[in-house]
Write an enzyme that holds these catalytic residues in place. Structure first.
Site, PDB file in Angstrom:
ATOM      1  N   GLY B 127      11.693   8.107  -5.026  1.00 16.60           N
ATOM      2  CA  GLY B 127      10.490   7.287  -4.920  1.00 16.60           C
ATOM      3  C   GLY B 127      10.789   5.936  -5.525  1.00 16.60           C
ATOM      4  CG  ASP B 236      11.292 -11.525  -6.041  1.00 16.94           C
ATOM      5  OD1 ASP B 236      11.057 -10.501  -6.725  1.00 16.94           O
ATOM      6  OD2 ASP B 236      12.106 -12.407  -6.378  1.00 16.94           O
ATOM      7  CD  GLN B 275     -26.683 -12.239 -21.545  1.00 12.97           C
ATOM      8  OE1 GLN B 275     -26.984 -11.430 -22.415  1.00 12.97           O
ATOM      9  NE2 GLN B 275     -26.528 -13.511 -21.774  1.00 12.97           N
ATOM     10  CD  GLN B 332     -21.502   0.964 -13.626  1.00  9.37           C
ATOM     11  OE1 GLN B 332     -20.659   1.745 -13.177  1.00  9.37           O
ATOM     12  NE2 GLN B 332     -22.534   1.369 -14.331  1.00  9.37           N
ATOM     13  N   GLY B 336     -26.004   3.806  -7.678  1.00 12.48           N
ATOM     14  CA  GLY B 336     -25.820   5.020  -6.875  1.00 12.48           C
ATOM     15  C   GLY B 336     -25.338   4.728  -5.465  1.00 12.48           C
ATOM     16  CD  GLU B 359       6.332  -3.972  -1.428  1.00  7.07           C
ATOM     17  OE1 GLU B 359       5.856  -3.163  -0.596  1.00  7.07           O
ATOM     18  OE2 GLU B 359       7.408  -4.563  -1.257  1.00  7.07           O
ATOM     19  CD  GLN B 363       2.487   2.784 -14.480  1.00  6.93           C
ATOM     20  OE1 GLN B 363       2.621   2.935 -13.271  1.00  6.93           O
ATOM     21  NE2 GLN B 363       1.304   2.556 -15.039  1.00  6.93           N
TER      22      GLN B 363
END
Lengths: 253, 380
Positions: B127, B236, B275, B332, B336, B359, B363
């Site tokens: 992988g 890249d 807010q 959020q 719901g 890609e 990590q």
């Protein structure tokens, strides 16, 4: 046959417009601008006529600030062959009046000698709906406004017009001025390679002096106001109440 | 942001196509897991594949920054469509750089999607660590014989041509792999079933199995045993593309959230007046902008021929993490409704997750950033 298409740089139709605090007009600074949608239809129609072999060259012209070059490049990317920018002002807030625009265009027509001018029926900024008509009058050419179909045959243009009662088809002797309505066509998406190619197409800049036109304003803007806020509706309890409100309050029955 | 006139024009053009054609189709494509051949055909006509392929080879000939702009805009409509564009970009970049004139003749068909391609690297045991591949290509006369299996290959169920990384020298590690152009309709090629994924569900992903597939002498792409390096050389660009794709997903989420907050009423006022909701929207907007700037900076470095590895990894990693976090915020804002199938933000949240994985996992991107820091110093 050469087709001349005037294109106007206007506030993009997606932009929520704001009135300038002094009421002198709409705030145009730092607002996204695009080609007037009716002009886009005009460019598309001209390109289609070229693709059908009816037209040989499509020339687009814009009148106004230097930034209108972007609008012309868009038209070139769509498929126009050549562009002319008439620099008439360096103030983005100046909106030339239809008669001035028609006078300038009549000079461009004199230089270019097109067989047909296709213009948008109106610009979505001030909705004047006058330039095409005035241009036809100045040139002494026939005009077919609000076109939903254009066919060229034997030196004439068959133009179907969207009029109040339905559709009217007229035959115009060329050269003529046609203005486009919404249903004439659906403008194409610009293909990416054509954006690159448009950079290499000729874009000529001419000044008002060169054309020998002086711009004079005849109209004064007294004030510009935003549309009134829409008020919340009311729920009616019964048909009777609805009928009574329509009769007594709305006064439509 | 700092785009030139032409890049702006490309953005506008792509955006209007996306708004009219791609974005309205996304919900159904996700639900049906369908390969949108008709959209790809249309995109081919508009030059939306192979953005950086030079004009003389049939492409539009734009730079990497323009490619990133296109990727973001496409992904704003639907990430699966953008990922197809990314795939074609990588394959065509390999062909432009390493293909023989004869091999490059397939470019127009690839860019018009008449020929669908697959980039076949991943295997069950290889992988993130590509050096573990077991697929082999063994010399046979003037050609090769290919054996092995690939998994999670984008386009595997539909592709016509595979660009397959195979081992050509067992002893030579990363210097013993080559890339072969393989006809996937040939004898000995088997396709596994389509995988059912969490997100980007219109992307067809599956396994490919090669048993004694005969390859001609013209099947080798570029130099023998240089496959790993060729693959790395387009990484890249691949990362910039996926970073831009992640930005596009988050941007779509922001637009949906702002619209919703301005119309949804609770306690007698629009929720955009609270807010708590405003801060969600503000954080979304600032992180999207930051990720977009990283993408544009990385793309510009590639275009200027500068060392872009650190920038590309930073862009990919930041944008992927950002997209997952900020599409979660979009859900959020919707409350719901955002958790219900059929609402755009629900899909966006699922579509975003893979951008932390494919890609090069995020990590690995952090490992690369750290390695570059320690090797080349901390100065930007």
């Amino acid at each position: 046959m050469k087709i001349l298409v005037p294109v106007k740089r206007v506030v993009d139709y997606n932009v929520r417009i704001r009135v300038r605090p002094d009421g002198s007009g709409v705030d145009l600074a730092n607002v996204k601008m695009s080609m007037n949608p009716f002009d886009e239809i005009a460019v598309e129609e001209a390109i289609r006529l070229k693709e059908k072999g009816v037209a040989t060259e499509v020339v687009v012209v814009s009148i106004g600030v230097a930034q209108a070059k972007d609008t012309l490049r868009t038209a070139l990317a769509m498929g126009a062959d050549r562009a002319i920018l008439v620099t008439a002002t360096d103030d983005v807030n100046v909106d030339l009046e239809p008669l001035s625009v028609a006078q300038i265009l009549s000079k461009v027509v004199a230089n270019e000698q097109p067989g047909l001018v296709i213009a948008g029926k109106q610009a979505i900024d001030n909705d004047m709906n006058a330039t095409g008509q005035m241009l036809a009058a100045l040139l002494g050419w026939g005009q077919g406004t609000f076109a939903s179909s254009v066919t060229i045959e034997d030196g004439s243009a068959l133009v179907t017009r969207e009029v109040d009662g339905g559709l009217q088809t007229i035959k115009l002797k060329l050269p003529a001025v046609v203005t486009t309505d919404l249903r004439l066509n659906e403008p194409r998406y610009v293909a990416l390679p054509n954006i690159m190619k448009a950079k290499k197409k000729p874009l000529e800049e001419v000044s008002l002096d060169t054309l020998g036109v002086a711009v004079r304003s005849r109209l004064t803007v007294l004030k510009t106001v935003e549309p009134p806020q829409r008020h919340a509706g009311v729920k009616v309890g019964s048909v009777d109440e609805l009928v009574s409100k329509l009769k007594n309050e709305a006064g439509v029955l | 942001m700092f785009l030139n006139e032409m890049q702006e024009e490309v953005r506008e053009t792509t955006r209007s196509f996306v708004d009219n054609v791609i974005r309205p189709a996304a919900e159904a494509l996700d639900r049906e897991e369908r390969f949108p051949a008709e959209i790809y055909e249309e995109m081919g006509k508009l030059g939306l594949f192979g953005i950086a392929v030079p004009e003389e080879l049939g492409g539009p000939g734009f730079d990497t920054l323009t490619y990133a702009v296109v990727m973001e805009e496409l992904s704003r409509g639907y990430a699966s469509v953008a990922d197809q564009c990314g795939l074609v970009e990588l394959i065509s970049t390999l062909l432009v750089r390493h293909g023989t004139p004869e091999q490059q003749k397939m470019l127009p068909d690839i860019l018009s999607m008449k020929r669908k391609v697959a980039y076949c690297i991943t295997e069950p045991e290889a992988g993130t660590d590509v050096s573990g591949i077991r697929t082999t290509a063994v010399r046979d006369g003037d050609g090769w014989v290919l054996n092995g299996g690939k998994i999670w290959i984008h386009n595997a169920p539909v592709a016509d041509t595979g660009f397959v990384l195979a081992r050509t020298d067992k002893e030579a590690g990363n210097r013993g792999m080559s890339i072969f152009i393989v006809d996937l309709h040939a004898k000995g090629v088997e396709r596994g079933p389509k995988e059912h994924k969490m997100g980007q569900r219109a992307s067809q992903v599956g396994a490919l199995d090669f048993s004694d597939v005969r390859l001609g002498s013209d099947a080798l792409l570029g130099e023998m045993n240089r496959g790993f390096h060729m693959m790395m050389s387009v990484l890249d660009k691949g990362r910039v593309g996926i970073a831009a794709l992640a930005v596009g997903i988050a941007q779509a989420g922001l637009e949906a959230a702002v619209d919703y907050a301005g119309t949804r009423k609770q306690f007698g006022k629009h929720i955009s007046e609270f807010q708590g909701v405003q801060w969600l929207l503000a954080d979304m907007a600032k992180d999207i902008e930051a990720a977009r700037l990283l993408v544009h900076s990385a793309a510009t470095k590639i275009d200027r021929g500068q060392d872009a590895t650190r920038s590309c990894s930073m862009a990919k990693c930041f944008a992927g993490d950002m997209a997952v976090a900020r599409t979660a915020d979009a859900v959020q804002v919707f409350g719901g409704s955002g958790y219900i199938r059929g609402f755009e933000v629900e899909r966006l949240y699922r579509d975003a997750k893979i951008t932390q994985i494919y890609e090069g996992t995020n990590q690995i991107q952090r490992m690369i950033i750290a390695r570059e820091l320690l090797r080349k110093g901390a100065r930007a």
